[in-house]
Design an enzyme around this catalytic site. Structure first.
Site, short mmCIF file in Angstrom:
data_model
loop_
_atom_site.label_atom_id
_atom_site.label_comp_id
_atom_site.label_asym_id
_atom_site.label_seq_id
_atom_site.Cartn_x
_atom_site.Cartn_y
_atom_site.Cartn_z
N TYR A 138 -0.09 -0.03 10.54
CA TYR A 138 -0.48 -0.47 9.19
C TYR A 138 0.66 -0.21 8.21
O TYR A 138 1.01 -1.08 7.41
CB TYR A 138 -1.73 0.28 8.74
CG TYR A 138 -2.16 -0.06 7.33
CD1 TYR A 138 -2.69 -1.31 7.02
CD2 TYR A 138 -2.02 0.87 6.30
CE1 TYR A 138 -3.08 -1.63 5.72
CE2 TYR A 138 -2.41 0.57 4.99
CZ TYR A 138 -2.94 -0.68 4.72
OH TYR A 138 -3.32 -0.99 3.43
N SER A 191 0.85 -1.19 0.00
CA SER A 191 0.00 0.00 0.00
C SER A 191 0.88 1.24 0.00
O SER A 191 2.03 1.19 0.44
CB SER A 191 -0.89 0.02 1.25
OG SER A 191 -1.45 1.30 1.47
#
Length: 316
Positions: free
Chosen positions: A189, A163
């Site tokens: 994350y 990501s």
């Protein structure tokens, strides 16, 4: 495709390309594939594209009921009945081991698609932070467990979904589970997504001799179950800042490209976005790949740390 020593790999595709467009003309008959998280979001369209090209597709999912419904839908839309469903919970190492132990025969394509994002402070029974445990460690255990199957295939490929969030945080080897500082879900994350890229770097270095290559991909932003922990205000701000959300079919395109495109044969240890190899991120850019995610020293260290974490869990 172009590739030289002065720039990244380019392909004929772009941010608007769909999985179906990327895979057009490619025949995967006889090829066996696994897609984690294949029953929701871009996982569905990734699996559909592979099935449409004739591959056997195993949807590795937590919710097997949703998996069966997805498999039925993919079979109906592609005419390919070789869409299978198998249970896996990436945060549960026993579940991952059950999946790898049950696998028989070669595996041509492994797409580590599943993930969680921006969860509250949650930990596995081992005490590991949930996003790192699910996004990285679970997939690491899956890939290493399936290594014999991948090595038995003809030029197997692994795709690790990362990501743009990886830009936010390198792997903090001194505090992977965020125990020494206040918990920040975005940093957790980001760290897990950096780990996905580092995995691709080191897996290619270790396994290229077995004919296995691994690459990482930022699929682009897609509104799906993954964004369920984002507030409406955060989504509105992302849209207002000019962030473009892709359809699931567009979001699946780069994964499918890395898994199947003939022009990427033998290419590994790289990070792609919008169907192109990403350039190094520079201050002020909205994309690109961070140098910390391609660092071979960090990649080798993460591999060993991951092996140690899995070994400690096995002894417990």
């Amino acid at each position: 495709m172009t590739t030289d020593h002065n720039g990244p790999i380019t392909t004929p595709f772009n941010a608007g390309s769909t999985a179906a467009e990327v895979i057009a003309g490619i025949d995967l008959t006889g090829r066996r594939t696994v897609v984690t998280g294949g029953s929701s979001g871009i996982g569905v369209e990734t699996a559909r594209a592979l099935a449409g090209a004739g591959a056997e597709v195993t949807l590795a999912v937590r919710d097997t009921g949703a998996g069966e419904r997805t498999a039925e839908d993919i079979g109906a839309t592609t005419g390919n009945e070789r869409v299978l469903v198998a249970p896996i919970d990436l945060a549960d190492l026993r579940s991952v081991a059950a999946f790898t132990d049950a696998w028989e025969g070669p595996l041509d394509i492994l797409i580590n698609n599943a993930g969680v994002m921006y969860t509250p402070e949650l930990r596995t029974p081992e005490g590991w932070e949930l996003q790192f445990a699910t996004n990285h460690l679970g997939h690491f255990a899956l890939a290493t467990g399936l290594h014999p199957a991948l090595a038995a295939a003809d030029r197997a490929r692994i795709v690790a979904l990362s990501s743009v969030g990886h830009l936010r945080q390198a792997v903090d080897f001194d505090d992977i589970d965020q125990r020494r500082r206040p918990f920040d879900t975005r940093l957790a994350y980001g760290q897990s997504k950096t780990a996905n890229v580092l995995f691709a770097v080191e897996a290619t270095r270790r396994w290229a001799g077995d004919g296995i290559t691994a690459n990482a991909v930022h699929p682009g932003a897609v509104l799906s179950n993954l964004t369920r922990h984002m507030s409406q205000d955060e989504l509105d701000k992302a849209i207002a800042s000019g962030y473009t959300f892709k359809t699931p079919e567009q979001g699946a395109a780069t994964s499918v490209l890395l898994a199947t495109w003939p022009g990427l044969e033998g290419i590994g240890g790289r990070y792609f976005e919008d169907c192109q190899e990403a350039r190094l991120h520079r201050e002020g850019d909205t994309g690109g790949v961070a140098a910390h995610a391609l660092d071979p020293v960090a990649a080798e260290r993460l591999w060993q740390v991951s092996l140690d974490m899995l070994a400690s869990a096995a002894r417990a």
